[in-house]
Write an enzyme that holds these catalytic residues in place. Structure first.
Site, short mmCIF file in Angstrom:
data_model
loop_
_atom_site.label_atom_id
_atom_site.label_comp_id
_atom_site.label_asym_id
_atom_site.label_seq_id
_atom_site.Cartn_x
_atom_site.Cartn_y
_atom_site.Cartn_z
N PRO A 2 44.32 -17.68 -64.52
CA PRO A 2 44.27 -16.30 -65.03
C PRO A 2 42.83 -15.83 -65.31
O PRO A 2 42.06 -16.52 -65.94
CB PRO A 2 45.06 -16.37 -66.34
CG PRO A 2 45.74 -17.68 -66.34
CD PRO A 2 44.98 -18.58 -65.45
N LYS A 67 38.48 -13.27 -70.56
CA LYS A 67 39.76 -13.95 -70.30
C LYS A 67 40.45 -14.39 -71.58
O LYS A 67 41.42 -15.13 -71.53
CB LYS A 67 39.52 -15.21 -69.44
CG LYS A 67 38.79 -14.97 -68.14
CD LYS A 67 38.59 -16.32 -67.44
CE LYS A 67 37.56 -16.22 -66.34
NZ LYS A 67 37.30 -17.52 -65.72
N ARG A 289 33.59 -24.35 -56.45
CA ARG A 289 34.77 -23.52 -56.22
C ARG A 289 34.75 -23.05 -54.78
O ARG A 289 33.68 -22.75 -54.24
CB ARG A 289 34.75 -22.28 -57.14
CG ARG A 289 34.53 -22.57 -58.62
CD ARG A 289 35.66 -23.39 -59.21
NE ARG A 289 36.95 -22.75 -59.09
CZ ARG A 289 37.41 -21.85 -59.96
NH1 ARG A 289 36.71 -21.53 -61.01
NH2 ARG A 289 38.59 -21.29 -59.77
#
Ligand SMILES: [Zn+2]
Length: 303
Positions: A2, A67, A289
């Protein structure tokens, strides 16, 4: 995982809990909680007091930065009646809990009358005065619940984060990104520079702005920062409108999937043709990533 749009969608889905009092809290796994009000050296252990878990408090606000999602609450009004003559500022009494969803965390709102067997990975459950229930579940346990003894504690913590992505200005982005010698992709993932952008929306924003993810952050031009700040705001707002991206685990507070993944132009599209120029989207590991970009639309000017 998320990012800002998903957490904002969860926040909006939880709005019906505002104005309600927390009447109970069941902690099934103590180690997902960090008690910042604890005097113990290890805030992952030790007995938790009812009020720090919001029991007896009325939820007044749901706040998000990047976040992170904060549930802000005020101790019961009846407690304050005795103190009214001393005119204690009500703001001072507020406390907060912050939810970090981590990789696979979910914060679900349900009705406690609903006959559902509690899921295996439900770690904390709050019950409200109107039978609503909020459950924090997190199979992979990268998420956590942080108990803040005051609003000041929350605000101090959040002051260490960069500006929120959805409202980031070109000037704030430029100031933050010029502080680092890393690539722009790494800078966007650093929550201390800009809060709320993760792997998906970093790739999408860089594509939208036509900036190569390998570009050195502090070497971007003034115009590139303007374009990038605009793209970040635009991409995040569109994703919020689509109620977040569901790739695997993500669900909103009402256990619904989002559809922002349908808007992705580069993320998860390595090897496929660019939707703008038909070049093949490439990918590489950057900051550990998977990063996707179009070599034509996002030229690497440093080479
Ligand atoms: Zn392209």
């Amino acid at each position: 995982m998320p990012e800002l749009p998903e957490v904002e969608t969860v926040r909006r889905g939880l709005e019906p809990i505002i104005g309600h009092q927390v009447v109970g809290c069941r902690v099934r796994r103590r180690d997902v909680i960090r008690d910042l009000g604890s005097s113990s050296t290890n805030n992952r252990r030790g007995k938790l007091n009812d009020q720090s878990l919001l029991i007896g408090c009325t939820i007044t606000e749901l706040r998000r930065h990047g976040k992170q999602l904060a549930i802000i609450a005020c101790p019961d009004q009846t407690d304050q009646a005795d103190r009214s003559q001393t005119t204690i500022d009500k703001e001072d009494l507020r406390i907060a809990i912050v939810i970090h969803l981590g990789m696979s965390g979910q914060l679900l709102r349900s009705n406690s009358n609903a006959k559902t067997t509690p899921a295996k990975h439900v770690h904390v459950v709050w019950t409200l005065d109107d039978e609503q229930r909020i459950s924090f579940q997190d199979p992979r346990r990268f998420g956590k619940v942080v108990l803040h003894p005051s609003l000041t504690s929350l605000e101090n913590d959040w002051s260490k984060l960069g500006d929120d992505g959805v409202t980031i200005s070109a000037r704030a982005l430029e100031t933050a990104c010029r502080r680092t010698s890393r690539t722009i992709k790494a800078a966007l993932l650093d929550q201390k520079l800009i809060a709320g952008v993760g792997n998906i929306y970093a790739d999408e924003s860089l594509f939208d702005a036509g900036i190569n993810p390998n570009a050195i952050s502090k070497e971007l031009t003034n115009d590139q920062f303007k374009a990038l700040a605009y793209s970040i705001r635009k991409i995040l707002k569109a994703a919020i409108k689509a109620r977040g991206s569901t790739l695997r685990d993500y669900r909103d507070a009402n256990n619904q999937s989002g559809s922002a993944q349908l808007l992705h132009k580069v993320y998860g599209r390595a090897g496929e043709p660019c939707l703008v120029c038909s070049s093949t989207i490439c990918s590489a590991q950057l900051v550990q990533r998977t990063t996707c970009w179009c070599p034509q639309c996002q030229p690497d000017r440093t080479r």
